[in-house]
Design an enzyme around this catalytic site. Structure first.
Site, mmCIF file in Angstrom:
data_model
loop_
_atom_site.group_PDB
_atom_site.id
_atom_site.type_symbol
_atom_site.label_atom_id
_atom_site.label_comp_id
_atom_site.label_asym_id
_atom_site.label_seq_id
_atom_site.Cartn_x
_atom_site.Cartn_y
_atom_site.Cartn_z
ATOM 1 N N ASP A 1 -4.131 -7.922 -16.263
ATOM 2 C CA ASP A 1 -3.404 -7.377 -17.402
ATOM 3 C C ASP A 1 -4.138 -6.078 -17.686
ATOM 4 O O ASP A 1 -5.242 -6.084 -18.239
ATOM 5 C CB ASP A 1 -3.483 -8.314 -18.606
ATOM 6 C CG ASP A 1 -2.661 -7.779 -19.763
ATOM 7 O OD1 ASP A 1 -2.739 -6.566 -20.029
ATOM 8 O OD2 ASP A 1 -1.934 -8.560 -20.394
ATOM 9 N N HIS A 2 -3.572 -4.964 -17.282
ATOM 10 C CA HIS A 2 -4.389 -3.746 -17.276
ATOM 11 C C HIS A 2 -4.801 -3.298 -18.676
ATOM 12 O O HIS A 2 -5.738 -2.534 -18.825
ATOM 13 C CB HIS A 2 -3.721 -2.629 -16.472
ATOM 14 C CG HIS A 2 -2.633 -1.904 -17.193
ATOM 15 N ND1 HIS A 2 -1.387 -2.408 -17.345
ATOM 16 C CD2 HIS A 2 -2.613 -0.705 -17.815
ATOM 17 C CE1 HIS A 2 -0.635 -1.555 -18.028
ATOM 18 N NE2 HIS A 2 -1.363 -0.505 -18.326
ATOM 19 N N HIS B 1 0.478 -7.766 -22.494
ATOM 20 C CA HIS B 1 -0.392 -6.809 -23.198
ATOM 21 C C HIS B 1 -0.472 -7.088 -24.700
ATOM 22 O O HIS B 1 -1.546 -7.080 -25.287
ATOM 23 C CB HIS B 1 0.129 -5.386 -22.995
ATOM 24 C CG HIS B 1 0.416 -5.041 -21.568
ATOM 25 N ND1 HIS B 1 -0.349 -5.526 -20.531
ATOM 26 C CD2 HIS B 1 1.377 -4.265 -20.991
ATOM 27 C CE1 HIS B 1 0.145 -5.055 -19.383
ATOM 28 N NE2 HIS B 1 1.178 -4.295 -19.634
ATOM 29 N N ASP C 1 4.230 2.378 -5.491
ATOM 30 C CA ASP C 1 3.878 3.222 -6.619
ATOM 31 C C ASP C 1 2.522 2.886 -7.238
ATOM 32 O O ASP C 1 1.753 3.774 -7.607
ATOM 33 C CB ASP C 1 4.951 2.992 -7.689
ATOM 34 C CG ASP C 1 5.411 4.294 -8.250
ATOM 35 O OD1 ASP C 1 5.495 5.255 -7.469
ATOM 36 O OD2 ASP C 1 5.648 4.341 -9.464
ATOM 37 N N ALA D 1 0.798 -1.230 0.000
ATOM 38 C CA ALA D 1 0.000 0.000 0.000
ATOM 39 C C ALA D 1 0.829 1.279 0.000
ATOM 40 O O ALA D 1 0.291 2.350 -0.236
ATOM 41 C CB ALA D 1 -0.936 -0.004 1.206
HETATM 42 C C1 BG6 Z 1 3.223 -1.842 -17.753
HETATM 43 C C2 BG6 Z 1 4.686 -1.985 -18.035
HETATM 44 O O1 BG6 Z 1 2.622 -3.101 -17.657
HETATM 45 O O2 BG6 Z 1 2.611 -1.103 -18.801
HETATM 46 C C3 BG6 Z 1 5.334 -0.632 -18.197
HETATM 47 O O3 BG6 Z 1 5.305 -2.688 -16.970
HETATM 48 C C4 BG6 Z 1 4.597 0.204 -19.215
HETATM 49 O O4 BG6 Z 1 6.698 -0.758 -18.561
HETATM 50 C C5 BG6 Z 1 3.099 0.211 -18.937
HETATM 51 O O5 BG6 Z 1 5.101 1.520 -19.162
HETATM 52 C C6 BG6 Z 1 2.335 0.883 -20.059
HETATM 53 O O6 BG6 Z 1 0.997 1.024 -19.693
HETATM 54 P P1 BG6 Z 1 0.084 2.184 -20.292
HETATM 55 O O7 BG6 Z 1 -1.260 1.927 -19.744
HETATM 56 O O8 BG6 Z 1 0.679 3.483 -19.858
HETATM 57 O O9 BG6 Z 1 0.161 2.043 -21.790
#
Ligand code: BG6
Length: 494
Positions: free
Chosen positions: A181-182, A244, A16, A13
Site C-alpha cells: 500500500d504505497h 490508502h 507503467d 516490466a
Molecule cells: C493509486 C490509485 O493507488 O494511488 C490511483 O490507484 C491514485 O488512482 C494513486 O491516483 C494516488 O497516489 P499518490 O501517491 O499520487 O497520491
C-alpha cells in the site's frame, strides 16, 4: 541500512508501474548506496525485448521519473549491467525453468546468495498462477530467502481477496508476502507515529476527551487518465478507500504498540479495523457515505470532460469517482469522535491531508464577548507538500483581548526540497531487508474489505444517490452536510 543482496524479478516490466515507480526507485537506492553491486534485476514481460532495448527503456524511465538523473557514464554502465530482460508467457512453466537458469547465472555473476524478491506488477488474476509457476519452475529452490511483493488491488471484495490469498498461500507463507500500500511508504504517513508518540503535547490529548473530529482528505486533480477500463470496475471506494484511506485511519487511531516492531504495530492496526462501526443497512450507508461522479467542468481555465466521456468508461457508468464518509472507531479511546474521510478525482487540488480538530476549552468565559474562538488544529500534510501545521489562538497584538487564530507551520518539503525518498524506494528497500512494518497483513486486508463490502453492496442495489459534481470542484455539496449535521465543517486544505 543496506538492502540485502538479492535477485529482483519484476513481472510486468514493460508496464507503467515499472517505468514510473520501480525502476526509478531502484536507481535512487543505487545512487544512495543502499544497493551495492551484489544485486541483479530481471525484467519479465510477454513482449520480446533485447537486453539493450530494455536498458534503454530503463534509462528513459529514470530520466523522466527519478529524483536522480543519470548520465551515460561509467556509473550508468555499471548500474545497467545488473539488468536483464526475459520474455515470458506467465502460463508457460518451461519459461520459468529458463528463468531459474538465468537467475542462477546472475547469482554467480554478482555474488548473490540465492535471495529472491519477486515483484508482481501484474493484474491480480495472474498472482495465483505466477506463484504456482515460480514453484514449479524451481525458483523457490535457491538457497536464500524468497519474498513476494504484490501490488494492489488485492481482490475486488472480500470473497475474491480470500480466493487470491488462498492461491498465494499455497506457495508462500504469510511472512514471505509483502502487500504494497504505497501510502504506507510515504514519509509523513510514517511520521504519524513519531508525531503521536514522541510529543508530550499531543499524546495525552489523543482521545475523545480532547479531539472533536478527524478529517482525512485525499484529493486528486487528475481524472482516470488511461486507466478507464480498470477504474470503471473499481471506483474510488475500492481504489483509494479500502486501502490508502483506511490505512491512514489506522495509523491515526491505533493504540501505542508495545514495541515498534512489525507484528506489534500491525496487531494494533488490526484492532482499529475490528473496531470500525460497520453500516448495518443501506439507509445507514446512504446517511454516512456520499458518492459522486464528475461531470463536465473546468480547472484553471482548461475544459474537462465528464467521467462518462473518458476512454474505456461505460457512457452510462454509475461508478463513483468521489466519496466522503463518516466513520466511527468504536473503542474506548475514540467513542463518539467522527472520522470524516473524502477522496476524489478531478478535485481542485492534489493533496493528502489529515486534520485533527481539538475540542474547545471548556468554557470560554474570558473572550467570548469579543471573539469567537476557533478550534485548535493539527494538520499533517502528507502529499505533495510534506509538513505539519498547527493552529492556535493568541491575542491580537495591540488589542485588548481580541483572540485570533495563528498558524505555526513546519514545511518539511521546503526545508529539504522534494528530495525525500519516494514511497516505492522505502518499500522495496524494506522488503529486501525483510521489514514488513509498512506492508499490509492479510487480516488487515480482509477486515478492510468487509467494511467496504457493506458500502459497495448498498450502492449496487440502487444508484439513485450518486451525485454529479463538475470536474474541478470540491465534489457534491451533500458531503458538507455530513459534517454540518454534527456542527463541523471541512477545514480548507493547503
Ligand atoms: C493509486 C490509485 O493507488 O494511488 C490511483 O490507484 C491514485 O488512482 C494513486 O491516483 C494516488 O497516489 P499518490 O501517491 O499520487 O497520491
Amino acid at each position: 541500512t543496506i538492502a540485502a543482496n538479492a535477485c529482483f524479478l519484476i513481472f510486468g516490466a514493460t508496464g507503467d508501474l515499472a517505468r514510473r515507480k520501480l525502476f526509478p526507485a531502484l536507481y535512487s537506492l543505487y545512487r544512495e548506496g543502499k544497493l551495492e553491486e551484489d544485486f541483479a534485476v530481471v525484467g519479465i514481460a510477454r513482449r520480446a525485448r533485447t537486453n539493450e532495448e530494455f536498458r534503454e527503456d530503463l534509462y528513459q524511465s529514470i530520466q523522466e521519473f527519478c529524483r536522480y538523473k543519470a548520465d551515460r557514464d561509467d556509473q550508468w554502465e555499471r548500474f545497467a549491467q545488473h539488468f536483464e530482460y526475459k520474455s515470458l508467457d506467465s502460463s508457460n512453466v518451461l519459461g520459468f525453468h529458463e528463468l531459474r537458469e538465468l537467475t542462477n547465472q546472475l547469482d554467480v555473476k554478482f555474488n548473490i546468495p540465492g535471495n529472491r524478491l519477486f515483484y508482481l506488477a501484474l493484474g491480480p488474476e495472474l498472482f495465483g498462477s505466477v506463484s504456482q509457476n515460480l514453484r514449479s519452475g524451481g525458483l523457490l529452490d535457491s538457497p536464500g530467502w524468497h519474498r513476494l511483493i504484490i501490488e494492489k488491488p488485492f481482490g475486488y471484495d472480500l470473497k475474491s481477496a480470500e480466493t487470491l490469498n488462498a492461491q498465494i498461500h499455497e506457495v508462500f507463507k504469510e511472512d514471505e508476502i509483502y502487500r504494497i500500500d504505497h501510502y504506507l511508504g510515504k514519509e509523513m504517513v510514517q511520521n504519524i507515529e513519531a508525531i503521536r508518540f514522541a510529543n508530550a503535547f499531543f499524546e495525552p490529548l489523543w482521545n475523545n476527551k480532547h479531539i472533536a473530529n478527524i478529517q482525512i482528505t485525499l484529493s486528486e486533480t487528475v481524472g482516470v487518465e488511461e486507466r478507464g477500463g480498470y477504474y470503471d470496475k473499481s471506483g474510488a471506494l475500492r481504489d483509494m478507500g479500502q486501502n490508502h484511506m483506511l490505512q491512514m485511519v489506522t495509523m491515526i487511531a491505533m493504540e501505542p504498540p508495545s514495541r515498534m516492531l512489525p507484528e506489534d504495530i500491525r496487531d494494533e492496526k488490526v484492532k482499529v479495523l475490528r473496531s470500525l462501526r460497520g453500516y448495518s443497512s443501506s439507509e445507514e450507508v446512504r446517511n454516512h457515505v456520499i458518492r459522486g461522479q464528475y461531470s463536465h467542468g473546468s480547472h484553471k481555465g482548461k475544459d474537462l470532460p465528464a467521467y462518462r466521456e473518458e476512454d474505456s468508461v461505460n457512457p452510462s457508468s454509475t461508478t463513483e469517482t468521489y466519496f466522503a464518509a463518516k466513520v466511527y472507531v468504536d473503542n474506548f479511546r475514540w467513542a463518539g469522535v467522527p472520522f470524516y474521510v473524502r477522496t476524489g478525482k478531478r478535485l481542485p487540488v492534489k493533496t493528502t491531508e489529515i486534520v485533527v480538530e481539538f475540542k474547545n476549552v471548556p468554557e470560554n468565559v474570558y473572550f467570548a464577548k469579543k471573539s469567537v474562538l476557533q478550534p485548535n488544529l493539527l494538520v499533517i500534510r502528507v502529499n505533495p507538500m510534506e509538513g505539519i501545521f498547527i493552529k492556535i489562538n493568541t491575542k491580537r497584538s495591540g488589542s485588548e483581548s481580541v483572540i485570533i487564530p495563528i498558524a505555526m507551520e513546519f514545511c518539511q518539503s521546503c526545508e529539504i526540497g522534494h528530495n525525500t525518498p519516494e514511497a516505492y524506494e522505502r518499500l522495496i528497500n524494506d522488503a529486501a531487508r525483510g521489514d514488513s512494518t509498512y506492508f499490509t497483513r492479510w487480516d488487515e486486508v480482509a477486515l478492510a474489505w468487509s467494511f467496504v463490502d457493506r458500502i459497495a453492496k448498498a450502492w449496487s442495489e440502487d444508484a439513485s444517490d450518486l451525485h454529479h459534481y463538475p470536474a474541478g470542484s470540491w465534489g457534491p455539496d451533500q458531503a458538507n452536510n455530513l459534517l454540518a449535521d454534527d456542527g463541523f465543517k471541512w477545514w480548507p486544505v493547503n
